[in-house]
Design a protein around this motif. Structure first.
Motif, PDB file in Angstrom:
ATOM      1  N   PRO A  27      38.262  53.728  33.034  1.00 32.13           N
ATOM      2  CA  PRO A  27      38.021  52.456  32.939  1.00 32.13           C
ATOM      3  C   PRO A  27      37.229  51.893  31.878  1.00 32.13           C
ATOM      4  N   GLY A  28      37.371  50.720  31.228  1.00 35.25           N
ATOM      5  CA  GLY A  28      36.444  50.148  30.331  1.00 35.25           C
ATOM      6  C   GLY A  28      36.956  50.535  28.915  1.00 35.25           C
ATOM      7  N   THR A  30      38.906  49.816  25.281  1.00 35.40           N
ATOM      8  CA  THR A  30      38.993  48.803  24.687  1.00 35.40           C
ATOM      9  C   THR A  30      40.392  48.856  24.197  1.00 35.40           C
ATOM     10  N   VAL A  53      49.452  44.108  31.417  1.00 37.71           N
ATOM     11  CA  VAL A  53      48.438  43.507  32.316  1.00 37.71           C
ATOM     12  C   VAL A  53      49.116  42.476  33.267  1.00 37.71           C
ATOM     13  N   VAL A  59      44.764  46.564  34.115  1.00 37.72           N
ATOM     14  CA  VAL A  59      44.098  45.358  34.347  1.00 37.72           C
ATOM     15  C   VAL A  59      43.014  45.116  33.505  1.00 37.72           C
ATOM     16  N   ARG A  60      42.567  43.939  33.171  1.00 40.65           N
ATOM     17  CA  ARG A  60      41.566  43.588  32.102  1.00 40.65           C
ATOM     18  C   ARG A  60      40.197  43.673  32.990  1.00 40.65           C
ATOM     19  N   LEU A  61      39.291  44.140  32.842  1.00 41.09           N
ATOM     20  CA  LEU A  61      37.955  44.227  33.481  1.00 41.09           C
ATOM     21  C   LEU A  61      37.322  42.861  33.237  1.00 41.09           C
ATOM     22  N   PRO A  62      36.317  42.559  33.999  1.00 42.14           N
ATOM     23  CA  PRO A  62      35.526  41.483  33.991  1.00 42.14           C
ATOM     24  C   PRO A  62      35.120  40.976  32.492  1.00 42.14           C
ATOM     25  N   ASP A  63      34.690  41.845  31.919  1.00 41.07           N
ATOM     26  CA  ASP A  63      34.116  41.738  30.482  1.00 41.07           C
ATOM     27  C   ASP A  63      35.372  41.272  29.495  1.00 41.07           C
ATOM     28  N   LEU A  64      36.671  40.939  29.908  1.00 32.87           N
ATOM     29  CA  LEU A  64      37.894  40.840  29.306  1.00 32.87           C
ATOM     30  C   LEU A  64      38.120  41.925  28.169  1.00 32.87           C
ATOM     31  N   SER A  65      37.252  42.763  27.759  1.00 32.82           N
ATOM     32  CA  SER A  65      37.465  43.547  26.573  1.00 32.82           C
ATOM     33  C   SER A  65      38.083  45.025  27.162  1.00 32.82           C
ATOM     34  N   PHE A  67      39.887  47.916  29.933  1.00 35.70           N
ATOM     35  CA  PHE A  67      41.161  48.057  30.550  1.00 35.70           C
ATOM     36  C   PHE A  67      40.989  49.068  31.369  1.00 35.70           C
ATOM     37  N   ALA A  68      41.658  48.999  32.634  1.00 36.37           N
ATOM     38  CA  ALA A  68      41.891  49.850  33.628  1.00 36.37           C
ATOM     39  C   ALA A  68      43.154  49.993  34.228  1.00 36.37           C
ATOM     40  N   LEU A  69      43.478  51.050  34.953  1.00 35.77           N
ATOM     41  CA  LEU A  69      44.733  51.213  35.571  1.00 35.77           C
ATOM     42  C   LEU A  69      45.056  50.202  36.605  1.00 35.77           C
ATOM     43  N   GLY A  70      45.873  49.538  36.821  1.00 34.77           N
ATOM     44  CA  GLY A  70      46.259  48.536  37.710  1.00 34.77           C
ATOM     45  C   GLY A  70      47.186  48.932  38.872  1.00 34.77           C
TER      46      GLY A  70
ATOM     47  N   TYR B 470      36.050  32.585  36.348  1.00 41.35           N
ATOM     48  CA  TYR B 470      37.490  32.819  36.345  1.00 41.35           C
ATOM     49  C   TYR B 470      37.823  33.630  37.509  1.00 41.35           C
ATOM     50  N   VAL B 473      39.317  40.226  37.742  1.00 42.54           N
ATOM     51  CA  VAL B 473      40.227  41.462  38.636  1.00 42.54           C
ATOM     52  C   VAL B 473      39.225  41.912  39.858  1.00 42.54           C
TER      53      VAL B 473
END
Lengths: 240, 487
Positions: A27-28, A30, A53, A59-65, A67-70, B470, B473
């Motif tokens: 996770p995380g 970029t 996504v 999924v995009r993690l809260p920092d928006l940059s 990614f992690a498996l959803g 917002y 996730v």
């Protein structure tokens, strides 16, 4: 036509490659890293990432940059791996098998029915039919009844109170918690299954204990219901 | 290689918990966006406004405006693909420009939604009055009657917005479809009743010089504002990362098509009737159709304004909800009712302020027509400023998350330049024209917002730290079997 097909397959391959990179990097990771490790153009990688996504495979993690498996990927992964059950649950199953000479199986209920622990001496041979055609087994019938029985227990909340262990016979008499089937798995085989309820939410069935044996000895299978019943009560906290 | 965060830092409950998350389907989200742009009202008025004020061909101006709005939509789409926002344009700006600039953008958004609601209430009064006159009923109700109508309509709208979003968006979709059907039927009637040999002259109608075309585009672009309002439903729509970008693209296409069709129909009418002086749909149907159609026109436009109040009111409540959740406005605004998933306090606050402002303006002597023009100008300026902020924010946002590519960056630059020019042009022409007071009002309100945001930054910077919240996730989005999705 051929060109279209090859494009489609390469898009699928690229999407899977992206999922693999996210799985490997953790996770995380970029978008830039993903594009670089796959030697893809950034624009193509970003497009693919946004699409994965949108379909919940990533999924995009809260920092928006990062990614992690959803959910989509996690559901795929759990669908193909056998469900893990804890050592305590396996011990209960081993004890039952030493006591009962018929096949003893543990089935868990999620979005689909899954064989969590099958009896090594009396295995269920056709696992695909067992999972795909729930009507062929007693456990499958309980799986199909799950929503219906949830409604019933909601309508009668007093009965849904947690039961003390010695109240096993009361549970046996409740509709939707014991199921029987003859000849579905194999022409000469019968099955009996007892529902394993959620330890706190008694209107939710989390799985089933199933006994399989020759149809000629179906009467004998019935005599083990109280034994299975007490085992399901011990399994409740381990599967909930 | 970057490994920024661990998933353990995820929220277990959504930041916007309380709203009915992920339930609204695409058609209803599209209805919301189209209704906020009020295309029926635009169809009836844009051709005449464009030709009368700029001298440009309305059809070309509407087509050019559609392209410009699609560029803005492309910029907004960059955000909508990546974050499920409840504050729409405000949330996008806050995420990329920071709290202070975000809050100023948010103020423009609030001005846009609130002013368009007020303008629509004035519009409803005007068009209902005209429909009644058309029916031969004398409008002797005066100011009291108009105020009662405004209060009744606003209360009705508030009651609908208070219902679960699936229901209110469904009603909105029906209202909008009826309104568009009525006006489209009239537009089609005018086109069919005029000889088609004038098609070419209808196309070349109006001036083609760049200056008038630019001004014509400005005027036509005003008919699209509000097209972005579905971005405030980011957390409430089904598959948000697909639905919102799709509504952003389809709304300008639908609205643009309707406006171009209406302009073509008006052009045909004007080219075919030597006695005609203006391309007004009202004059056209009076000539080509049976009497009584003007009543349908007026009621169709009034319905469109009602749809606009519903859609813009909904969007406004979601922006206030977000500001409340962030702790920038009172937290009560950020509370959603568990029974309906609607931010009730935000609805009551927004609709009360809108109604009160309309009633005060009306009793102060503002005629329905003037009220409509003044508040429409304020709203348009508010929207244009917020779109300009988004055009600036887009490349900064993409750079911040490390995903900048040249197409969105180039689109953002072109959009920013075009919008900057349009804004100056609008300010200039409106202030030298009849809407000087509206421009002055807007500048005062904009100044107030900027000063307020500046004060917050200086005296209460911690309050701004929550800006940009917002529907990020949650653990439930990673783990199947958990039930947190509905938050």
């Amino acid at each position: 036509m051929a060109a279209g097909d090859s494009n489609a397959s390469s898009a699928a391959e690229r999407a899977i490659a992206v999922l693999e990179v996210v799985g490997r990097e953790g996770p995380g990771v970029t978008a830039k890293t993903i594009a670089a490790s796959l030697a893809m153009s950034p624009a193509a990688a970003y497009r693919l990432l946004n699409s994965l996504v949108a379909t919940a495979y990533l999924v995009r993690l809260p920092d928006l940059s990062g990614f992690a498996l959803g959910r989509g990927s996690v559901e795929l992964a759990t669908a193909i791996s056998p469900p893990l059950i804890c050592a305590a649950a396996r011990r209960i199953m081993d004890d039952l098998r030493s006591e009962i000479r018929f096949g003893v199986h543990l089935v868990t209920f999620g979005s689909a029915m899954r064989l969590a622990d099958t009896d090594p001496d009396n295995p269920i041979r056709d696992i695909v039919s067992f999972v795909r055609q729930p009507t062929t087994s007693a456990a499958g019938k309980l799986f199909l009844n799950r929503e219906q029985s949830a409604k019933r227990t909601t309508q009668a909340p007093l009965r849904a109170e947690p039961q003390p262990p010695n109240a096993a016979t009361t549970i046996t008499n409740q509709p939707g918690q014991v199921a029987r089937e003859q000849g579905g798995l194999r022409p000469d085989i019968s099955s009996v299954a007892i529902a394993v309820l959620h330890s706190e939410r008694q209107n939710v069935t989390v799985g089933a204990l199933m006994l399989t044996g020759p149809t000629t000895r179906a009467q004998l299978l019935e005599t083990f219901i109280p034994t299975l019943q007490s085992a399901t009560l011990r399994l409740q906290p381990l599967l909930s | 290689m970057t490994r920024a965060t661990q998933t353990s830092g995820l929220r277990s409950i959504s930041a916007v918990a309380g709203l009915r998350r992920r339930g609204l389907p695409f058609p209803k989200a599209l209805g919301q966006s189209i209704a906020a742009a009020a295309p029926s009202a635009g169809m009836a008025s844009v051709p005449i406004i464009v030709l009368a004020q700029s001298g440009a061909n309305p059809m070309v101006s509407c087509a050019a405006a559609t392209v410009l709005v699609l560029l803005i939509a492309y910029c907004l789409g960059q955000f909508a693909k990546r974050m499920a926002a409840t504050g729409g344009v405000y949330s996008y700006a806050a995420r990329s420009l920071g709290g202070t600039a975000g809050l100023i953008t948010g103020w423009f958004v609030v001005l846009g939604y609130a002013s368009i609601c007020i303008a629509s209430l004035f519009g409803i009064v005007r068009f209902v009055e005209e429909a009644m006159t058309g029916l031969g009923v004398s409008v002797g109700w005066g100011a009291v009657g108009a105020v009662l109508l405004v209060v009744a309509v606003a209360t009705g709208a508030a009651a609908l917005i208070m219902r679960e979003i699936k229901f209110s968006a469904g009603v909105l979709l029906v209202v909008e479809v009826i309104s568009i059907a009525v006006i489209s039927a009239l537009v089609l009637l005018v086109a069919l009743r005029t000889p088609p040999e004038n098609f070419t002259s209808a196309l070349t109608l109006g001036a083609v010089d760049p200056a008038s075309l630019t001004y014509g585009t400005v005027l036509a672009a005003a008919a699209f504002v509000g097209f972005e309002s579905s971005t405030t439903l980011g957390a409430e729509v089904r598959s948000t990362f697909r639905t919102i970008p799709r509504t952003l693209v389809w709304t300008p296409i639908v609205v643009g098509f309707l406006l171009v069709s209406s302009s073509l129909s008006s052009g045909l009418y004007l080219a075919s009737n030597s006695s005609a002086t203006s391309p007004a749909l009202l004059d056209a149907i009076a000539v080509v159709g049976p009497t009584g159609l003007s009543v349908a026109l007026h009621l169709g436009v009034a319905l469109s304004f009602f749809g606009c109040v519903l859609a813009s009111g909904t969007a406004l409540t979601r922006v206030l909800f977000t500001l409340g959740r962030e702790g920038i406005l009172p937290v009560a605004l950020g509370h959603a009712r568990s029974s309906s998933g609607v931010p009730a306090t935000a609805v009551v606050t927004a609709m009360s302020v809108i109604t009160a402002t309309t009633v005060v303006a009306m009793t102060a002597g503002l005629s329905p027509n003037t009220g409509l023009t003044v508040f429409l100008t304020i709203a348009t300026l508010g929207y244009l400023c917020s779109y300009l902020a988004i055009a600036v924010a887009t490349p900064l946002f993409l750079r911040r998350i490390g995903e900048v590519t040249w197409p969105p960056a180039a689109a953002a630059v072109i959009t920013a330049v075009a919008l900057g020019y349009l804004l100056v042009q609008t300010l200039w022409t409106e202030s030298s024209g009849g809407s000087f007071s509206a421009v002055l009002g807007f500048l005062f309100l904009a100044g107030f917002g900027i000063v307020a945001a500046g004060c917050l930054r200086v005296f209460a910077p911690t309050r701004l730290s929550g800006a940009g919240l917002y529907d990020e996730v949650t653990l439930a989005d990673l783990m199947p079997g958990t039930t947190g999705m509905r938050g």
